[in-house]
Scaffold this active site. Sequence first.
Site, mmCIF file in Angstrom:
data_model
loop_
_atom_site.group_PDB
_atom_site.id
_atom_site.type_symbol
_atom_site.label_atom_id
_atom_site.label_comp_id
_atom_site.label_asym_id
_atom_site.label_seq_id
_atom_site.Cartn_x
_atom_site.Cartn_y
_atom_site.Cartn_z
ATOM 1 N N LYS A 86 7.665 -49.135 -56.535
ATOM 2 C CA LYS A 86 6.682 -48.364 -57.300
ATOM 3 C C LYS A 86 7.346 -47.068 -57.765
ATOM 4 O O LYS A 86 7.854 -46.286 -56.952
ATOM 5 C CB LYS A 86 5.498 -48.066 -56.370
ATOM 6 C CG LYS A 86 4.202 -47.789 -57.064
ATOM 7 C CD LYS A 86 3.116 -47.794 -55.992
ATOM 8 C CE LYS A 86 1.822 -47.247 -56.472
ATOM 9 N NZ LYS A 86 0.877 -47.023 -55.384
ATOM 10 N N VAL A 87 7.336 -46.876 -59.071
ATOM 11 C CA VAL A 87 8.059 -45.745 -59.675
ATOM 12 C C VAL A 87 7.088 -44.950 -60.551
ATOM 13 O O VAL A 87 6.346 -45.536 -61.338
ATOM 14 C CB VAL A 87 9.238 -46.268 -60.536
ATOM 15 C CG1 VAL A 87 9.960 -45.131 -61.238
ATOM 16 C CG2 VAL A 87 10.217 -47.081 -59.692
#
Length: 220
Positions: A86-87
């Site tokens: 998750k960025v």
Amino acid sequence: MKFFLDTANIAEIEEAASWGVLAGVTTNPTLYAREGGKLADFHKHLKRICDIVDGPVSGETVCLKRDEIVREGEELAALAPNLVVKVPTMPEGLAATKALADKGIKVNMTLCFTVPQAILAARSGAAYVSPFVGRFDDISEDGIDQLEQVVVALNNYDFGHQVEVIAASIRSANHVTKAALMGADIATVPFGVLEKLVKHPLTDRGLESFLADWEKVKNA
Ligand code: G3P
């Protein structure tokens, strides 16, 4: 629509999985801290979640520079085959997403609020885009309307790879209903919201009435 749990709580994940409805999990440092998590155990905790869940588990990076995000993303992805990195949506995040996607690592681009952000996330190679609903409501804007714009816009294009919309920052059953009606692929919900999705006062009343009638039948 598929249901993900937005949590780091193992008991909640096990309970939702036992209902047969759990398609994935999303976590972030805030949720992990809420469980009293310690930094040293973060990766172990994520691995444990990945082992329980038969589906993608998004683990958030905490780095802000592209090379560091890629390095951390590679470490996270090595934990389990179902780990999705998750960025956050930001220029360094886009660059890191491109690098991770090129290595075959799936990315969930989070903290997405607008159509251009969502299109950029998809173009950079993100497999999942997470528009936030509740946080728009928090500032007196219509989060559901914003989500719908993202769903429509992403459906207008072929990005050359699958891009799924995760309706995030979901606070109510009404959010989930609206997200399902517009065709959002996934809703990631806190366990409390998932419980509310199952319940309805008329279901409770119907059950009470069945049980009362059954008592009469038994005693007849
Ligand atoms: O996945 C994170 C997102 O769902 C955050 O939700 O309620 O903190 O806005 P919330």
